[in-house]
Design a protein around this motif. Sequence first.
Motif, PDB file in Angstrom:
ATOM      1  N   GLU A  98       0.821  -1.217   0.000  1.00  0.00           N
ATOM      2  CA  GLU A  98       0.000   0.000   0.000  1.00  0.00           C
ATOM      3  C   GLU A  98       0.855   1.268   0.000  1.00  0.00           C
ATOM      4  O   GLU A  98       0.514   2.245  -0.658  1.00  0.00           O
ATOM      5  CB  GLU A  98      -0.956   0.014   1.205  1.00  0.00           C
ATOM      6  N   GLU A  99       1.959   1.246   0.725  1.00  0.00           N
ATOM      7  CA  GLU A  99       2.861   2.403   0.738  1.00  0.00           C
ATOM      8  C   GLU A  99       3.482   2.600  -0.635  1.00  0.00           C
ATOM      9  O   GLU A  99       3.583   3.722  -1.134  1.00  0.00           O
ATOM     10  CB  GLU A  99       3.951   2.248   1.799  1.00  0.00           C
TER      11      GLU A  99
ATOM     12  N   ARG B 153       0.846   4.077  -2.974  1.00  0.00           N
ATOM     13  CA  ARG B 153       0.619   5.493  -2.682  1.00  0.00           C
ATOM     14  C   ARG B 153       1.744   6.356  -3.247  1.00  0.00           C
ATOM     15  O   ARG B 153       1.503   7.358  -3.933  1.00  0.00           O
ATOM     16  CB  ARG B 153       0.484   5.712  -1.168  1.00  0.00           C
TER      17      ARG B 153
ATOM     18  N   GLU C 140       1.560   9.188  -6.287  1.00  0.00           N
ATOM     19  CA  GLU C 140       2.001  10.556  -6.048  1.00  0.00           C
ATOM     20  C   GLU C 140       3.140  10.950  -6.986  1.00  0.00           C
ATOM     21  O   GLU C 140       3.149  12.057  -7.541  1.00  0.00           O
ATOM     22  CB  GLU C 140       2.445  10.720  -4.592  1.00  0.00           C
TER      23      GLU C 140
END
Length: 103
Positions: free
Chosen positions: A86-87, A90, A94
């Motif tokens: 998930e990191e 993300r 970005e």
Amino acid sequence: MTTWFRTYYEDEDLWPYFETDEQGWATRHIEIAGKDARPLTAASLKEVLHLRDHADLAATTRYGILADAPPDGWQDQPGAAGIPAEECERLWAEARRALGGAG
């Protein structure tokens, strides 16, 4: 098995993030630099290979390229740590947005 991890290069103030496949090859690579967390790279193997085969390698400069060897030994690097998928997702979204592309 897919693996996600990061390392840190203090002399460059650079955080490289990687997603690797079951053979240890990078499938995605993100670089975040400086105190302002500026994305420099958000490259995917699939995209780089497509551009190489159907366009021109110079087109890869928008998002960067990937290493031509697995990132072996990353566990021994300063700041090295596994990260959750998930990191990575993300940060990928970005960085791609910041570099002018879709996530």
